[in-house]
Design a protein around this motif. Structure first.
Motif, PDB file in Angstrom:
ATOM      1  N   GLY A  85       0.819  -1.204   0.000  1.00  0.00           N
ATOM      2  CA  GLY A  85       0.000   0.000   0.000  1.00  0.00           C
ATOM      3  C   GLY A  85       0.846   1.244   0.000  1.00  0.00           C
ATOM      4  N   SER A  86       0.168   2.391  -0.039  1.00  0.00           N
ATOM      5  CA  SER A  86       0.888   3.658  -0.028  1.00  0.00           C
ATOM      6  C   SER A  86       1.362   3.970   1.373  1.00  0.00           C
ATOM      7  CB  SER A  86      -0.033   4.782  -0.524  1.00  0.00           C
ATOM      8  OG  SER A  86      -1.145   4.902   0.319  1.00  0.00           O
ATOM      9  N   ASP A  87       2.500   4.615   1.465  1.00  0.00           N
ATOM     10  CA  ASP A  87       3.068   4.993   2.758  1.00  0.00           C
ATOM     11  C   ASP A  87       2.733   6.440   3.025  1.00  0.00           C
ATOM     12  OD1 ASP A  87       4.463   5.433   5.024  1.00  0.00           O
ATOM     13  OD2 ASP A  87       6.455   5.103   4.176  1.00  0.00           O
ATOM     14  N   SER A  88       1.853   6.672   3.957  1.00  0.00           N
ATOM     15  CA  SER A  88       1.418   8.038   4.235  1.00  0.00           C
ATOM     16  C   SER A  88       2.352   8.776   5.167  1.00  0.00           C
ATOM     17  CB  SER A  88       0.016   8.010   4.861  1.00  0.00           C
ATOM     18  OG  SER A  88       0.088   7.456   6.156  1.00  0.00           O
ATOM     19  N   GLY A  89       3.347   8.081   5.722  1.00  0.00           N
ATOM     20  CA  GLY A  89       4.213   8.719   6.697  1.00  0.00           C
ATOM     21  C   GLY A  89       3.566   8.882   8.042  1.00  0.00           C
ATOM     22  N   SER A  90       2.493   8.165   8.305  1.00  0.00           N
ATOM     23  CA  SER A  90       1.805   8.300   9.574  1.00  0.00           C
ATOM     24  C   SER A  90       2.672   7.758  10.691  1.00  0.00           C
ATOM     25  CB  SER A  90       0.466   7.573   9.547  1.00  0.00           C
ATOM     26  OG  SER A  90       0.651   6.204   9.326  1.00  0.00           O
ATOM     27  N   SER A  91       2.587   8.370  11.839  1.00  0.00           N
ATOM     28  CA  SER A  91       3.430   7.991  12.964  1.00  0.00           C
ATOM     29  C   SER A  91       2.802   6.903  13.815  1.00  0.00           C
ATOM     30  CB  SER A  91       3.702   9.232  13.833  1.00  0.00           C
ATOM     31  OG  SER A  91       2.473   9.738  14.347  1.00  0.00           O
ATOM     32  N   SER A  92       1.510   6.750  13.748  1.00  0.00           N
ATOM     33  CA  SER A  92       0.848   5.791  14.645  1.00  0.00           C
ATOM     34  C   SER A  92      -0.341   5.140  13.962  1.00  0.00           C
ATOM     35  CB  SER A  92       0.401   6.491  15.931  1.00  0.00           C
ATOM     36  OG  SER A  92      -0.410   7.612  15.631  1.00  0.00           O
ATOM     37  N   ARG A  94      -2.609   4.264  10.070  1.00  0.00           N
ATOM     38  CA  ARG A  94      -3.321   4.977   9.010  1.00  0.00           C
ATOM     39  C   ARG A  94      -4.748   5.295   9.461  1.00  0.00           C
ATOM     40  NH1 ARG A  94      -3.424   1.622   3.918  1.00  0.00           N
ATOM     41  NH2 ARG A  94      -3.894  -0.053   5.380  1.00  0.00           N
ATOM     42  N   ARG A  95      -5.324   6.290   8.808  1.00  0.00           N
ATOM     43  CA  ARG A  95      -6.692   6.676   9.159  1.00  0.00           C
ATOM     44  C   ARG A  95      -7.365   7.345   7.973  1.00  0.00           C
ATOM     45  NH1 ARG A  95      -5.962  11.806  13.329  1.00  0.00           N
ATOM     46  NH2 ARG A  95      -5.039  13.249  11.826  1.00  0.00           N
ATOM     47  N   TRP A  96      -8.676   7.175   7.928  1.00  0.00           N
ATOM     48  CA  TRP A  96      -9.497   7.742   6.868  1.00  0.00           C
ATOM     49  C   TRP A  96     -10.712   8.405   7.520  1.00  0.00           C
ATOM     50  CZ3 TRP A  96      -7.312   3.040   7.183  1.00  0.00           C
ATOM     51  CH2 TRP A  96      -6.373   2.661   6.194  1.00  0.00           C
ATOM     52  N   ILE A  97     -11.158   9.500   6.937  1.00  0.00           N
ATOM     53  CA  ILE A  97     -12.337  10.192   7.453  1.00  0.00           C
ATOM     54  C   ILE A  97     -13.473  10.033   6.445  1.00  0.00           C
ATOM     55  CG2 ILE A  97     -11.757  12.455   6.465  1.00  0.00           C
ATOM     56  CD1 ILE A  97     -12.794  13.707   9.096  1.00  0.00           C
ATOM     57  N   PHE A  98     -14.673   9.870   6.969  1.00  0.00           N
ATOM     58  CA  PHE A  98     -15.863   9.762   6.133  1.00  0.00           C
ATOM     59  C   PHE A  98     -16.625  11.070   6.217  1.00  0.00           C
ATOM     60  CE2 PHE A  98     -14.523   5.511   6.755  1.00  0.00           C
ATOM     61  CZ  PHE A  98     -14.944   4.800   5.641  1.00  0.00           C
ATOM     62  N   ASP A  99     -16.648  11.772   5.094  1.00  0.00           N
ATOM     63  CA  ASP A  99     -17.218  13.096   4.919  1.00  0.00           C
ATOM     64  C   ASP A  99     -16.327  14.164   5.547  1.00  0.00           C
ATOM     65  OD1 ASP A  99     -19.377  12.450   3.309  1.00  0.00           O
ATOM     66  OD2 ASP A  99     -20.701  12.050   5.002  1.00  0.00           O
ATOM     67  N   GLY A 123       6.833  20.742   7.081  1.00  0.00           N
ATOM     68  CA  GLY A 123       5.875  20.587   5.991  1.00  0.00           C
ATOM     69  C   GLY A 123       4.451  20.461   6.473  1.00  0.00           C
ATOM     70  N   ARG A 124       3.568  20.161   5.541  1.00  0.00           N
ATOM     71  CA  ARG A 124       2.137  20.033   5.821  1.00  0.00           C
ATOM     72  C   ARG A 124       1.657  18.661   5.360  1.00  0.00           C
ATOM     73  NH1 ARG A 124      -0.708  24.606   8.063  1.00  0.00           N
ATOM     74  NH2 ARG A 124       0.898  26.200   8.329  1.00  0.00           N
ATOM     75  N   PRO A 125       1.970  17.615   6.144  1.00  0.00           N
ATOM     76  CA  PRO A 125       1.572  16.274   5.704  1.00  0.00           C
ATOM     77  C   PRO A 125       0.062  16.142   5.620  1.00  0.00           C
ATOM     78  CG  PRO A 125       2.241  16.250   8.004  1.00  0.00           C
ATOM     79  CD  PRO A 125       2.591  17.610   7.476  1.00  0.00           C
ATOM     80  N   GLU A 126      -0.393  15.216   4.763  1.00  0.00           N
ATOM     81  CA  GLU A 126      -1.835  14.972   4.682  1.00  0.00           C
ATOM     82  C   GLU A 126      -2.321  14.481   6.031  1.00  0.00           C
ATOM     83  OE1 GLU A 126       0.095  11.352   2.599  1.00  0.00           O
ATOM     84  OE2 GLU A 126       0.545  13.444   3.061  1.00  0.00           O
ATOM     85  N   LEU A 127      -3.447  15.025   6.489  1.00  0.00           N
ATOM     86  CA  LEU A 127      -3.974  14.709   7.813  1.00  0.00           C
ATOM     87  C   LEU A 127      -4.666  13.356   7.852  1.00  0.00           C
ATOM     88  CD1 LEU A 127      -5.415  18.226   8.681  1.00  0.00           C
ATOM     89  CD2 LEU A 127      -3.267  17.218   9.481  1.00  0.00           C
ATOM     90  N   PHE A 128      -5.102  12.882   6.691  1.00  0.00           N
ATOM     91  CA  PHE A 128      -5.782  11.589   6.587  1.00  0.00           C
ATOM     92  C   PHE A 128      -5.238  10.854   5.369  1.00  0.00           C
ATOM     93  CE2 PHE A 128      -8.697  14.697   8.428  1.00  0.00           C
ATOM     94  CZ  PHE A 128      -8.991  14.089   9.649  1.00  0.00           C
ATOM     95  N   ASP A 129      -5.272   9.545   5.429  1.00  0.00           N
ATOM     96  CA  ASP A 129      -4.852   8.760   4.276  1.00  0.00           C
ATOM     97  C   ASP A 129      -5.883   8.813   3.163  1.00  0.00           C
ATOM     98  OD1 ASP A 129      -2.280   6.932   5.068  1.00  0.00           O
ATOM     99  OD2 ASP A 129      -3.495   7.429   6.819  1.00  0.00           O
ATOM    100  N   GLY A 130      -7.066   9.272   3.468  1.00  0.00           N
ATOM    101  CA  GLY A 130      -8.087   9.465   2.455  1.00  0.00           C
ATOM    102  C   GLY A 130      -9.346  10.025   3.066  1.00  0.00           C
TER     103      GLY A 130
END
Length: 336
Positions: A85-92, A94-99, A123-130
């Motif tokens: 899968g893609s590596d989001s650079g998350s520290s703890s 992966r997470r996704w938000i619905f809406d 930088g400004r990393p993406e806050l959610f993986d999707g």
């Protein structure tokens, strides 16, 4: 049964996990398992709603405990990302938000500590993986603008929706600026086709009837290692859906359902045909003759500011509890 709808397309196997008859907030049983966190439960305008002077909103202004943010759900997988899968650079995890609701800035804070990037890094990393998007009504996508250059200026975040939803965002301002500025990627879903997040974690879009001025409308089936949840905050009357509600609920453990209105009395003087959400009382009645565990799986969300069930002390909320169903509470956490 659910497989009536999906086996022909090769979408879903029979869910092997036993369905619990009394669900609880039990995610601490396996802290490494994926889980859901409720970030908001109100209709698009929130509670209190702007300029509302009714007792429901004035009480929420006086007492922050009675406030509700706009409907949103967080999916967290605390396990290491799959190698493929893609590596989001998350520290703890992966997470996704619905809406992406108008309350997104507050919901980002509510999501703190549940996976995500190390925000003290450069930088400004993406806050959610999707971001999974149900449809293009203000309470469900207006928060996307917060990812743009005027606010967070995010690294590209995946905006995940149907082809019509993602095309609307890509070709209409101000949302198109997210793509032009490198703050978003469009990821299209095929309805009824699982979107794999991990070998044992997937999301499937289910098309539902609703006002579709700019996009179509979907709910999401979220399947984890042992449990499945249905996120369906917006739909027209149940009899307009091709899938019988009871049969859908038979194959999920949790159902976060449209509870916009408790009954027709919620909007006096308004033609309710213009807002044909299923009333909470109608949903309970539709399931009253089904086995008791079905209602126990139902958690009403997307509550309008005028919905009396939003007040846990109300007769409406007590009637929901007496039926075996629930009014969804913000901050609740459910294991998958």
């Amino acid at each position: 049964m659910w497989n009536r709808f999906f086996f022909a397309a090769g979408l879903l196997g029979v869910l092997s996990a036993c369905r619990s008859t009394a669900l609880s907030l039990d995610s601490d049983k396996d802290p490494a398992a994926p889980y859901l966190v409720v970030l908001g439960t109100a209709q698009d305008g929130g509670l209190p709603q702007m300029a509302c002077r009714q007792p429901c909103c004035e009480a929420a202004r006086r007492d922050p405990a009675r406030r509700r943010l706009v409907t949103s759900l967080l999916l967290v997988d605390p396990r290491p990302a799959p190698e493929s899968g893609s590596d989001s650079g998350s520290s703890s995890g992966r997470r996704w938000i619905f809406d992406a609701s108008p309350d997104l800035p507050l919901q980002v804070e509510r999501a703190r500590g549940h996976g995500g990037p190390a925000l003290d890094a450069p930088g400004r990393p993406e806050l959610f993986d999707g971001v999974f998007l149900t449809h293009a009504h203000v309470g469900h996508y207006a928060g996307l603008i917060q990812f743009g250059r005027e606010v967070y200026g995010s690294a590209p975040v995946d905006l995940i929706g149907t082809p019509r939803m993602t095309e609307f965002l890509r070709t209409n301002g101000p949302w198109s600026l997210l793509f032009d500025g490198g703050h978003a990627n469009a990821v299209t879903l095929t309805v009824d086709q699982p979107y794999e997040l991990a070998d044992d974690l997937r999301v499937t879009a289910l098309k539902v009837p609703h006002r579709d001025e700019f996009s179509d409308t979907v709910g999401f089936l979220i399947e984890g290692p042992t449990r499945a949840a249905l996120y369906l905050p917006d739909i027209d009357k149940w009899n307009r859906w091709e899938r019988p509600l009871a049969e859908v609920l038979e194959n999920v453990d949790l159902a976060f359902l449209d509870g916009t209105f408790h009954g027709p009395e919620d909007l006096p003087g308004r033609d309710m045909a213009e807002v044909p959400h299923p009333f909470i009382v109608e949903t309970i009645e539709a399931l009253a003759d089904e086995p008791a565990p079905l209602l126990n799986r139902v958690y009403f969300t997307h509550l309008n500011h005028s919905n009396p069930a939003a007040d846990p002390a109300s007769k409406a909320a007590a009637a929901v509890r007496a039926s075996g169903a629930h009014v969804l509470e913000e901050g609740a956490r459910f294991a998958l």
